[in-house]
Scaffold this motif. Sequence first.
Motif, PDB file in Angstrom:
ATOM      1  N   HIS A  80      -6.871   9.691  -4.767  1.00 45.99           N
ATOM      2  CA  HIS A  80      -7.434   9.422  -3.590  1.00 45.99           C
ATOM      3  C   HIS A  80      -6.384   7.986  -2.819  1.00 45.99           C
ATOM      4  O   HIS A  80      -5.230   7.266  -3.449  1.00 45.99           O
ATOM      5  CB  HIS A  80      -8.045   8.166  -4.292  1.00 45.99           C
ATOM      6  CG  HIS A  80      -9.463   7.533  -3.398  1.00 45.99           C
ATOM      7  ND1 HIS A  80      -8.526   6.875  -2.915  1.00 45.99           N
ATOM      8  CD2 HIS A  80     -10.545   8.303  -3.418  1.00 45.99           C
ATOM      9  CE1 HIS A  80     -10.046   5.894  -2.192  1.00 45.99           C
ATOM     10  NE2 HIS A  80     -11.106   6.754  -2.531  1.00 45.99           N
ATOM     11  N   GLN A  81      -6.327   7.833  -1.226  1.00 48.85           N
ATOM     12  CA  GLN A  81      -5.420   6.555  -1.009  1.00 48.85           C
ATOM     13  C   GLN A  81      -5.193   5.755  -1.489  1.00 48.85           C
ATOM     14  O   GLN A  81      -4.478   4.643  -1.413  1.00 48.85           O
ATOM     15  CB  GLN A  81      -5.795   7.125   0.221  1.00 48.85           C
ATOM     16  CG  GLN A  81      -7.211   6.345   1.304  1.00 48.85           C
ATOM     17  CD  GLN A  81      -6.777   6.017   2.355  1.00 48.85           C
ATOM     18  OE1 GLN A  81      -6.183   6.551   3.532  1.00 48.85           O
ATOM     19  NE2 GLN A  81      -8.135   5.653   3.178  1.00 48.85           N
ATOM     20  N   PHE A  82      -6.356   5.173  -2.132  1.00 52.63           N
ATOM     21  CA  PHE A  82      -6.350   3.580  -2.447  1.00 52.63           C
ATOM     22  C   PHE A  82      -6.505   3.814  -4.680  1.00 52.63           C
ATOM     23  O   PHE A  82      -6.152   2.714  -5.185  1.00 52.63           O
ATOM     24  CB  PHE A  82      -7.587   3.329  -1.788  1.00 52.63           C
ATOM     25  CG  PHE A  82      -7.473   3.420  -0.906  1.00 52.63           C
ATOM     26  CD1 PHE A  82      -6.304   2.474  -0.122  1.00 52.63           C
ATOM     27  CD2 PHE A  82      -8.992   3.552  -0.167  1.00 52.63           C
ATOM     28  CE1 PHE A  82      -6.648   1.747   1.403  1.00 52.63           C
ATOM     29  CE2 PHE A  82      -8.294   3.515   1.626  1.00 52.63           C
ATOM     30  CZ  PHE A  82      -7.222   2.445   1.792  1.00 52.63           C
ATOM     31  N   LEU A 114      -4.370   3.835  -6.404  1.00 52.30           N
ATOM     32  CA  LEU A 114      -2.877   4.046  -7.113  1.00 52.30           C
ATOM     33  C   LEU A 114      -2.135   3.405  -8.605  1.00 52.30           C
ATOM     34  O   LEU A 114      -2.833   2.864  -8.479  1.00 52.30           O
ATOM     35  CB  LEU A 114      -1.678   3.584  -5.715  1.00 52.30           C
ATOM     36  CG  LEU A 114      -2.099   4.119  -4.397  1.00 52.30           C
ATOM     37  CD1 LEU A 114      -1.434   2.986  -3.427  1.00 52.30           C
ATOM     38  CD2 LEU A 114      -1.663   5.996  -4.928  1.00 52.30           C
ATOM     39  N   THR A 154       0.421   8.254  -7.135  1.00 50.63           N
ATOM     40  CA  THR A 154      -0.426   8.852  -6.478  1.00 50.63           C
ATOM     41  C   THR A 154      -1.161   9.358  -7.361  1.00 50.63           C
ATOM     42  O   THR A 154      -2.501   9.764  -6.301  1.00 50.63           O
ATOM     43  CB  THR A 154       0.376   9.208  -5.014  1.00 50.63           C
ATOM     44  OG1 THR A 154       1.091  10.546  -5.312  1.00 50.63           O
ATOM     45  CG2 THR A 154       1.317   7.938  -4.092  1.00 50.63           C
ATOM     46  N   ARG A 155      -1.176  10.109  -7.826  1.00 51.98           N
ATOM     47  CA  ARG A 155      -2.296  11.619  -8.385  1.00 51.98           C
ATOM     48  C   ARG A 155      -2.395  11.427  -9.426  1.00 51.98           C
ATOM     49  O   ARG A 155      -1.668  10.643 -10.829  1.00 51.98           O
ATOM     50  CB  ARG A 155      -1.390  12.819  -7.707  1.00 51.98           C
ATOM     51  CG  ARG A 155      -1.661  13.459  -6.323  1.00 51.98           C
ATOM     52  CD  ARG A 155      -0.690  14.384  -6.377  1.00 51.98           C
ATOM     53  NE  ARG A 155      -0.168  14.324  -4.316  1.00 51.98           N
ATOM     54  CZ  ARG A 155       0.154  15.239  -3.207  1.00 51.98           C
ATOM     55  NH1 ARG A 155       0.658  16.670  -4.860  1.00 51.98           N
ATOM     56  NH2 ARG A 155       0.390  15.960  -2.000  1.00 51.98           N
ATOM     57  N   LYS A 160      -9.979  13.948  -3.686  1.00 53.05           N
ATOM     58  CA  LYS A 160      -9.930  14.788  -3.042  1.00 53.05           C
ATOM     59  C   LYS A 160      -9.246  16.025  -3.996  1.00 53.05           C
ATOM     60  O   LYS A 160      -8.467  15.558  -5.205  1.00 53.05           O
ATOM     61  CB  LYS A 160      -9.220  14.917  -1.946  1.00 53.05           C
ATOM     62  CG  LYS A 160      -9.008  13.827  -0.428  1.00 53.05           C
ATOM     63  CD  LYS A 160      -9.812  14.201  -0.255  1.00 53.05           C
ATOM     64  CE  LYS A 160     -10.638  13.586   1.173  1.00 53.05           C
ATOM     65  NZ  LYS A 160     -11.489  13.777   1.630  1.00 53.05           N
TER      66      LYS A 160
END
Length: 135
Positions: free
Chosen positions: A97-99, A101, A38-39, A75
């Motif tokens: 970023h939420q998308f 991945l 996720t990061r 972010k």
Amino acid sequence: MDIHKIITLEQPCVTFPQALYRILAEGHTWIEWNRDGTRFRYNDPDRLMRELQSLGFKAQDSASLSKNFNDYGFKRLSDARKSRYDPWRTNWTVFAHQFFLLHDRESSDAIQRRRIRRPRNQIKKASPASDECIW
């Protein structure tokens, strides 16, 4: 693979997130995903700029790199730029970023550039926390 890559016409990198995803997929030691994908983090901004330039992007300095991250909604969770000179590359800059991945390339391909106009007198936020609490 190094800076002098052969780019095939079958897989052009059209957007910044696509180029970033491609660099992460190559499995470098200076840029990597976290365990759950996720990061991601990197410890060599100059190398990242060279890699992006080899994929056709005009990232010339850290300001243009930051602008791309901001324009696409990433972010910054930690920032190694403000640390002292680090010859051993132990300081990492972490983004999310939420998308964007690891196991969902299609959603990262759909990330669009966004432009937000901010008033010039807006106060900047404090710098992000250290890597230990976010990684």
